[in-house]
Write a protein that holds these residues in place. Sequence first.
Motif, PDB file in Angstrom:
ATOM      1  N   LEU A 280      13.441  -1.209   4.655  1.00  0.00           N
ATOM      2  CA  LEU A 280      14.103  -2.399   5.184  1.00  0.00           C
ATOM      3  C   LEU A 280      13.435  -2.943   6.452  1.00  0.00           C
ATOM      4  O   LEU A 280      13.395  -4.146   6.663  1.00  0.00           O
ATOM      5  N   ALA A 281      12.964  -2.051   7.295  1.00  0.00           N
ATOM      6  CA  ALA A 281      12.300  -2.484   8.532  1.00  0.00           C
ATOM      7  C   ALA A 281      10.816  -2.161   8.375  1.00  0.00           C
ATOM      8  O   ALA A 281      10.326  -1.150   8.876  1.00  0.00           O
ATOM      9  N   THR A 282      10.118  -3.015   7.660  1.00  0.00           N
ATOM     10  CA  THR A 282       8.725  -2.742   7.311  1.00  0.00           C
ATOM     11  C   THR A 282       7.830  -2.811   8.544  1.00  0.00           C
ATOM     12  O   THR A 282       7.690  -3.874   9.148  1.00  0.00           O
ATOM     13  N   VAL A 283       7.257  -1.682   8.914  1.00  0.00           N
ATOM     14  CA  VAL A 283       6.412  -1.657  10.117  1.00  0.00           C
ATOM     15  C   VAL A 283       5.016  -2.179   9.790  1.00  0.00           C
ATOM     16  O   VAL A 283       4.406  -2.906  10.568  1.00  0.00           O
ATOM     17  N   ILE A 284       4.491  -1.791   8.619  1.00  0.00           N
ATOM     18  CA  ILE A 284       3.160  -2.274   8.235  1.00  0.00           C
ATOM     19  C   ILE A 284       3.337  -3.275   7.098  1.00  0.00           C
ATOM     20  O   ILE A 284       3.676  -2.906   5.978  1.00  0.00           O
ATOM     21  N   ASN A 285       3.127  -4.546   7.419  1.00  0.00           N
ATOM     22  CA  ASN A 285       3.377  -5.596   6.420  1.00  0.00           C
ATOM     23  C   ASN A 285       2.358  -5.594   5.289  1.00  0.00           C
ATOM     24  O   ASN A 285       2.637  -6.073   4.195  1.00  0.00           O
ATOM     25  N   GLY A 286       1.178  -5.101   5.586  1.00  0.00           N
ATOM     26  CA  GLY A 286       0.150  -5.083   4.557  1.00  0.00           C
ATOM     27  C   GLY A 286      -1.111  -4.444   5.097  1.00  0.00           C
ATOM     28  O   GLY A 286      -1.156  -4.035   6.259  1.00  0.00           O
ATOM     29  N   VAL A 287      -2.118  -4.336   4.252  1.00  0.00           N
ATOM     30  CA  VAL A 287      -3.378  -3.732   4.699  1.00  0.00           C
ATOM     31  C   VAL A 287      -4.523  -4.687   4.362  1.00  0.00           C
ATOM     32  O   VAL A 287      -4.387  -5.540   3.488  1.00  0.00           O
ATOM     33  N   LEU A 288      -5.622  -4.559   5.065  1.00  0.00           N
ATOM     34  CA  LEU A 288      -6.728  -5.506   4.889  1.00  0.00           C
ATOM     35  C   LEU A 288      -7.908  -4.888   4.152  1.00  0.00           C
ATOM     36  O   LEU A 288      -8.297  -3.744   4.425  1.00  0.00           O
ATOM     37  N   ARG A 289      -8.454  -5.673   3.246  1.00  0.00           N
ATOM     38  CA  ARG A 289      -9.641  -5.240   2.519  1.00  0.00           C
ATOM     39  C   ARG A 289     -10.695  -6.343   2.591  1.00  0.00           C
ATOM     40  O   ARG A 289     -10.380  -7.497   2.897  1.00  0.00           O
ATOM     41  N   LYS A 290     -11.943  -5.960   2.249  1.00  0.00           N
ATOM     42  CA  LYS A 290     -13.061  -6.909   2.280  1.00  0.00           C
ATOM     43  C   LYS A 290     -13.871  -6.704   1.008  1.00  0.00           C
ATOM     44  O   LYS A 290     -14.037  -5.554   0.564  1.00  0.00           O
ATOM     45  N   THR A 292     -17.247  -6.450  -1.192  1.00  0.00           N
ATOM     46  CA  THR A 292     -18.674  -6.184  -0.956  1.00  0.00           C
ATOM     47  C   THR A 292     -19.538  -7.036  -1.885  1.00  0.00           C
ATOM     48  O   THR A 292     -20.752  -7.060  -1.762  1.00  0.00           O
ATOM     49  N   ASP A 293     -18.904  -7.699  -2.850  1.00  0.00           N
ATOM     50  CA  ASP A 293     -19.585  -8.545  -3.816  1.00  0.00           C
ATOM     51  C   ASP A 293     -18.586  -9.581  -4.345  1.00  0.00           C
ATOM     52  O   ASP A 293     -17.387  -9.410  -4.118  1.00  0.00           O
ATOM     53  N   ASP A 294     -19.068 -10.582  -5.071  1.00  0.00           N
ATOM     54  CA  ASP A 294     -18.111 -11.482  -5.729  1.00  0.00           C
ATOM     55  C   ASP A 294     -17.270 -10.631  -6.677  1.00  0.00           C
ATOM     56  O   ASP A 294     -17.814  -9.782  -7.388  1.00  0.00           O
ATOM     57  N   ILE A 295     -15.978 -10.879  -6.711  1.00  0.00           N
ATOM     58  CA  ILE A 295     -15.128 -10.073  -7.588  1.00  0.00           C
ATOM     59  C   ILE A 295     -14.042 -10.963  -8.186  1.00  0.00           C
ATOM     60  O   ILE A 295     -13.540 -11.874  -7.515  1.00  0.00           O
ATOM     61  N   THR A 296     -13.716 -10.725  -9.458  1.00  0.00           N
ATOM     62  CA  THR A 296     -12.674 -11.536 -10.100  1.00  0.00           C
ATOM     63  C   THR A 296     -11.354 -10.767 -10.097  1.00  0.00           C
ATOM     64  O   THR A 296     -11.283  -9.638 -10.568  1.00  0.00           O
ATOM     65  N   LEU A 297     -10.342 -11.396  -9.524  1.00  0.00           N
ATOM     66  CA  LEU A 297      -9.011 -10.777  -9.487  1.00  0.00           C
ATOM     67  C   LEU A 297      -8.012 -11.757 -10.086  1.00  0.00           C
ATOM     68  O   LEU A 297      -7.917 -12.894  -9.613  1.00  0.00           O
ATOM     69  N   ASN A 298      -7.315 -11.348 -11.133  1.00  0.00           N
ATOM     70  CA  ASN A 298      -6.343 -12.223 -11.815  1.00  0.00           C
ATOM     71  C   ASN A 298      -6.955 -13.591 -12.155  1.00  0.00           C
ATOM     72  O   ASN A 298      -6.308 -14.619 -11.970  1.00  0.00           O
ATOM     73  N   PHE A 300      -9.258 -15.261 -10.590  1.00  0.00           N
ATOM     74  CA  PHE A 300      -9.833 -15.974  -9.444  1.00  0.00           C
ATOM     75  C   PHE A 300     -11.047 -15.224  -8.916  1.00  0.00           C
ATOM     76  O   PHE A 300     -10.999 -14.001  -8.782  1.00  0.00           O
ATOM     77  N   VAL A 301     -12.111 -15.976  -8.611  1.00  0.00           N
ATOM     78  CA  VAL A 301     -13.289 -15.310  -8.043  1.00  0.00           C
ATOM     79  C   VAL A 301     -13.125 -15.255  -6.531  1.00  0.00           C
ATOM     80  O   VAL A 301     -12.936 -16.266  -5.864  1.00  0.00           O
ATOM     81  N   ILE A 302     -13.169 -14.039  -5.997  1.00  0.00           N
ATOM     82  CA  ILE A 302     -13.109 -13.869  -4.544  1.00  0.00           C
ATOM     83  C   ILE A 302     -14.557 -13.617  -4.098  1.00  0.00           C
ATOM     84  O   ILE A 302     -15.168 -12.621  -4.499  1.00  0.00           O
ATOM     85  N   PRO A 303     -15.120 -14.520  -3.294  1.00  0.00           N
ATOM     86  CA  PRO A 303     -16.533 -14.369  -2.945  1.00  0.00           C
ATOM     87  C   PRO A 303     -16.806 -13.126  -2.102  1.00  0.00           C
ATOM     88  O   PRO A 303     -15.906 -12.616  -1.422  1.00  0.00           O
ATOM     89  N   LYS A 304     -18.039 -12.706  -2.129  1.00  0.00           N
ATOM     90  CA  LYS A 304     -18.512 -11.557  -1.346  1.00  0.00           C
ATOM     91  C   LYS A 304     -18.214 -11.787   0.147  1.00  0.00           C
ATOM     92  O   LYS A 304     -18.443 -12.882   0.670  1.00  0.00           O
ATOM     93  N   GLY A 305     -17.724 -10.742   0.784  1.00  0.00           N
ATOM     94  CA  GLY A 305     -17.500 -10.822   2.237  1.00  0.00           C
ATOM     95  C   GLY A 305     -16.154 -11.413   2.641  1.00  0.00           C
ATOM     96  O   GLY A 305     -15.816 -11.451   3.809  1.00  0.00           O
TER      97      GLY A 305
END
Length: 404
Positions: A280-290, A292-298, A300-305
Motif C-alpha cells: 500500500l505504501a510503495t517505497v520503490i515506484n519502479g526500477v530503471l533499465r537501459k 544495449t541495442d535496439d529491442i522490440t517490446l510489445n 514497439f522498437v526501443i532504440p539502443k541506449g
Amino acid sequence: MDPELNRYILLNEKKGLIPGYPKSMVDILGNNIAAVYGPTHKYIRNNLLSLVGTPLVKNLLPKLDEYMRILLSDWDCKTIDIQDKTMEVSLIFTFFDRINHDIKSNVSEMAFLVQFKQIAEAEWSSIYDRFKTEFDKLYVGTISLPIYLPGTNYHHGFKARINVTKILAELMERRRASAATCDDMLEHLLRDVDTSTTYKLNDVEIIDQIVTILYSGYETVSTTSMMAVKYLHDHPEALQQLREENFAIRNRKKAEEPLDWDDLKSMKFTRSVVYETLRLATVINGVLRKTTDDITLNGFVIPKGWRIYVYTREINYDPILYPEPFKFNPWRWLDGKLESHNYFLVFGGGTRLCPGKELGVAKVSTFLHYFVTTYRWEEVGGEEIVKFPRVEAPNGYHINVKKI
Ligand code: HEM
C-alpha cells in the motif's frame, strides 16, 4: 505499467536490458552493484548475499533483537517522531557488532551511534558525526540534477561521497591494524571470512559495498516501519491480532530472551502486516533499465541506449490481484500465495531480486514485535503523510507513546 512486460524486462537482463540508473546516482554511488552487469554483477552480488542474504538473517537476529530493545527502551511517556526514529531502525547493525551495556542507560542515543562508540571507543563519536552528516548529503545528491556547480545538491553529494570514502578508508585501516576480531560485516569484508567466495574484493569495492548496503536499506526499511505504525493505528482489529501473535511469543519466553529464527518464521500475521504495508505504501515506484541495442517490446522498437522506467507501483493496486486494493487488509497475505505471485514485484525480480529482502522484513518485524508488545500509542494528530511521488511525512509523524 504492464505487469507481464515489466516482468519480462526484469527477467531478461541478458537480452540487453541492463540497469540504467541516472547519472547523479552512478556518479555518487560509484561502480556499485546497480551500475554493473554480467560476471562483475555476479561476484559483487554473491559477496553481498554473503553479508545480507536470507541464510545470514538467522545469525544476525540476536544482535538485531538486542539493538531493537535498546532503541525502543526509553519511549515511555514521550512524544516520538516515528519517521525520525524509524530511520534508526534501518541503520541498525550495518557495521558494528557489539553493544556497550554501560551506555544502555543513555538510550536516547541513536542505535547507529551506540554501535559506532562501542567499536571505536573514544574517538569514534567524532567519526560518527562526520559520517552521518556526509552520508545524508550523499543520499540527497543521488536524487538530484547532475549539475556540478557549488551550492547544488549534486555538488554536495559528490563531495560527500569523497568524504565518506575517506572516513571508511580510515576505518578500514584501523580495523586492519587492530588485533581484536569482531563479528560484523566490516570484519567479514576485510578478513574475507567467507571462504566460498573466490573473488577477493579490493578496497574500493569494499567501500562501494558498505555504501550500497547503507543506501539500499535506508529509506525502504524506515518508511515501511513508519507506515506500518500508521496503518496499525488506523486499523485496531489488525493491531489486536498482531499483538496477540507477538504476545504469544513473549509469553513463552523469558523476559530477556531474544527472538530466534523459529519465532520469526512463526510470525505469519506480522509478516502479512509488513507485506500489506509494502504494497500500500510503495517505497520503490519502479526500477530503471537501459537498452544495449535496439529491442522490440510489445511491438514497439526501443532504440539502443534508451532508458526504460519499469513502473511497478500500479501493479500493487490491481483489483484483480488485490480485491479492494486501497483497503489495508493484511489477511490477504496469510496463505503465502501472493508472495510468490509472478506479478509481485515489490522486491524487483530476476537476477536483481532484492538480496536484502528477508533482512528488511526481519528488521521491520522485530521493530513491530517490540513496539506493539511494549507500547500503546496515539497520534498527536493533524500531520500529513504523502504517498506519492515519495512516501513521507513532510513535518514528521508524531505519536504519544505509553508503556502497556
Ligand atoms: C524492505 C524493504 C526493501 C524493498 C522494498 C527493497 C526493494 C528492492 C528492489 C525493488 C530492488 C530491485 C532493483 C533493481 O532491479 O534495479 C532491490 C535491489 C536491491 N536491494 Fe532492496 N529492498 C528492501 C530492502 C533492502 C535491504 C534491507 C537491503 C540491504 C541491506 C537491500 C539491498 C538491495 C541491493 C544491494 C539491491 C541491488 C541488487 C542487484 O542489483 O543485484 N534492500 N531492492
